[in-house]
Write an enzyme that holds these catalytic residues in place. Structure first.
Site, short mmCIF file in Angstrom:
data_model
loop_
_atom_site.label_atom_id
_atom_site.label_comp_id
_atom_site.label_asym_id
_atom_site.label_seq_id
_atom_site.Cartn_x
_atom_site.Cartn_y
_atom_site.Cartn_z
N ARG A 16 28.89 -13.84 -20.07
CA ARG A 16 29.60 -12.60 -20.42
C ARG A 16 30.99 -12.98 -20.93
O ARG A 16 31.37 -14.14 -20.87
CB ARG A 16 29.73 -11.74 -19.18
N LYS A 39 22.68 -20.52 -9.70
CA LYS A 39 23.31 -21.82 -9.99
C LYS A 39 22.31 -22.97 -9.92
O LYS A 39 22.49 -24.00 -10.58
CB LYS A 39 24.48 -22.06 -9.05
#
Ligand code: ADP
Length: 444
Positions: free
Chosen positions: A291, A116
């Protein structure tokens, strides 16, 4: 186009991918653990290979076994689904080194977005608005204390490589800081093998709004609007809708353009989701998932685009056949996650399904791998499937959802069906007035 794809996953998403492959005329290889031998994905795929024993670490996460299965069956590509190896850049690299296509972005992009801190760095450069926070990793308590006044309490300590809502600690005052940082670091190391943590401003009442991205390998990228995933428990989504009840066409177009521009600059390929928190009419990027997501069907229902088929086509090198102008949001869709969990305590409820009756009718879709007599193994997540309902208007969608939930019978285990039913009738849900805290603080 590929002739044969191996699906490195289980459950409903494995079925969903098999269905897309069938429509594209692609043969499928299922992999399964010893505990999943009776699973539908094994029965519906053209071939299947056992990749290990019940625990995920001994089967679905065993990269060598999955690659060997692809080798022996002659699969040209691997679809990782979500969870398991889908965001593992080492796996993505290994797959490509073996001359097999990883149905996902470039391994380097999986790596950046899996961290992140790196993801926020990249997004900052592309002008994407971020949640205020530490410029990078927090190494010491004094560094955290020095940064606190500029960020402001309450703050959230987050694991850089976190996922599934794990590794987050809320800090309300300075004297909680030291303990929270060390707990977050410990949790981060235990769950993700990396103790890097960073700080974000803890937003009090945001909504979770995310943008679906689709990009090919020829520089074309579009967005397919937003999903509102604010109904969560323990930072985990249980109900998702498209479009968001609070997003206007102008907001969608502006945020979508920011996302598309960022992805074009990055050279991203495949499907992806940019996640934002929305508060006081501002969007703040929190992370990107590289994804397909659990909640992708709501986007499919309102756009008419089959995201898995598109994902496979762009992985095979095909050009996008649609432009941004072709994407029209039509009607409203809501997805309820049907987990085998106690609807009050959220404790998992594995067991055998003694009776199964799914709902049907216009605009009602079930993505699920369960059937009468199916035994839910205790080793994996509790998602039994998803009920997705579409209607021309949000109010009609809620009515249709409510009656579909009434029809839905899953006996033998506890599920979230009663909780979803209560949600459909709640005035706050009917008005679309909820944020990420609402379910836990105002509803349960
Ligand atoms: P994960 O990768 O574990 O899913 P995310 O960063 O996507 O972690 O956050 C998951 C959820 O946690 C969000 O949907 C939101 O509910 C909550 N959350 C994350 N960051 C913040 C923040 N800065 N302030 C308030 N809530 C947050």
């Amino acid at each position: 186009m590929f002739n044969k794809i191996l699906i490195a996953n289980r459950g409903e998403i494995a079925l969903r991918i098999i269905r897309a492959c069938k429509e594209l005329g692609i043969k499928t290889v299922a992999v399964y653990s010893e505990a999943d031998i009776n699973s539908l994905h094994v029965r519906l795929a053209d071939e299947s290979v056992c990749v290990g024993s019940a625990l995920s670490k001994d089967s679905y996460l065993k990269m060598g076994n999955i690659l060997s299965a692809a080798d022996v069956t002659g699969a040209e590509a691997i679809h990782p689904g979500f969870g398991f190896l889908s965001e593992n850049h080492v796996f993505a690299e290994m797959v490509e080194e073996h001359g097999i296509t990883f149905i996902g972005p470039k391994p380097e992009h999986v790596k950046i977005m899996g961290d992140k801190i790196l993801a926020k760095d990249a997004m900052r450069k592309f002008g994407v608005p971020l949640v205020p926070g530490s410029p990078g990793k927090i190494e010491t308590i004094s560094q955290a204390k020095d940064l606190a006044p500029s960020i402001g309490y309450p703050m959230l300590i987050k694991a850089a490589c976190g996922g599934g809502g794990k590794g987050m600690q809320i800090v309300h005052t300075e004297h909680q800081l030291e303990r929270a940082v060390s707990i977050a670091q410990m949790e981060a190391r235990a769950n993700f093998g990396d103790n890097s943590v960073f700080i974000e401003k803890f937003l009090q009442n945001p909504r979770h709004i995310e943008i679906q991205i689709l990009a090919d390998q020829h520089g074309n990228c579009i967005h397919l609007g937003e999903r509102d995933c604010s109904l969560q428990r323990r930072h985990q989504k249980i109900w998702e809708e498209a479009p968001s009840p609070v997003v206007t066409e102008k907001m969608r177009s502006e945020l979508g353009t920011i996302c598309v521009n960022a992805m074009k600059q990055l050279g991203y390929r495949g499907v992806g989701t940019m996640e934002f928190l929305y508060e006081n009419e501002q969007f703040y990027f929190i992370e990107m998932n590289t994804r397909i997501q659990v909640e992708h069907p709501v986007t499919e229902m309102v756009t008419g685009v089959d995201l898995i088929k598109e994902q496979i086509k762009v992985a095979a090198g095909e050009k996008l056949t649609m432009t941004q102008e072709d994407i029209r949001i039509k009607g409203h869709a809501i997805e309820c996650r049907i987990n085998a969990e106690d609807p009050e305590t959220f404790m998992p409820s594995p067991g055998t399904i003694t009776f199964y009756h799914p709902p049907g009718g216009l605009g009602v879709r079930i993505d699920s791998h369960i059937y009468d007599g199916y035994t839910i193994p205790p080793y994996y997540d509790s998602l039994l499937g998803k009920l997705i309902v579409w209607a021309p208007k949000r109010s009609d969608c809620l009515t249709r959802l409510s009656s579909a939930l009434d029809e839905y019978v899953i006996d033998g285990v506890k599920t979230l069906i009663p909780l979803h039913k209560r949600l459909t009738l709640h005035p706050a849900i009917i008005k679309g007035k909820f944020d990420i805290k609402w379910l836990e603080t105002k509803f349960l």
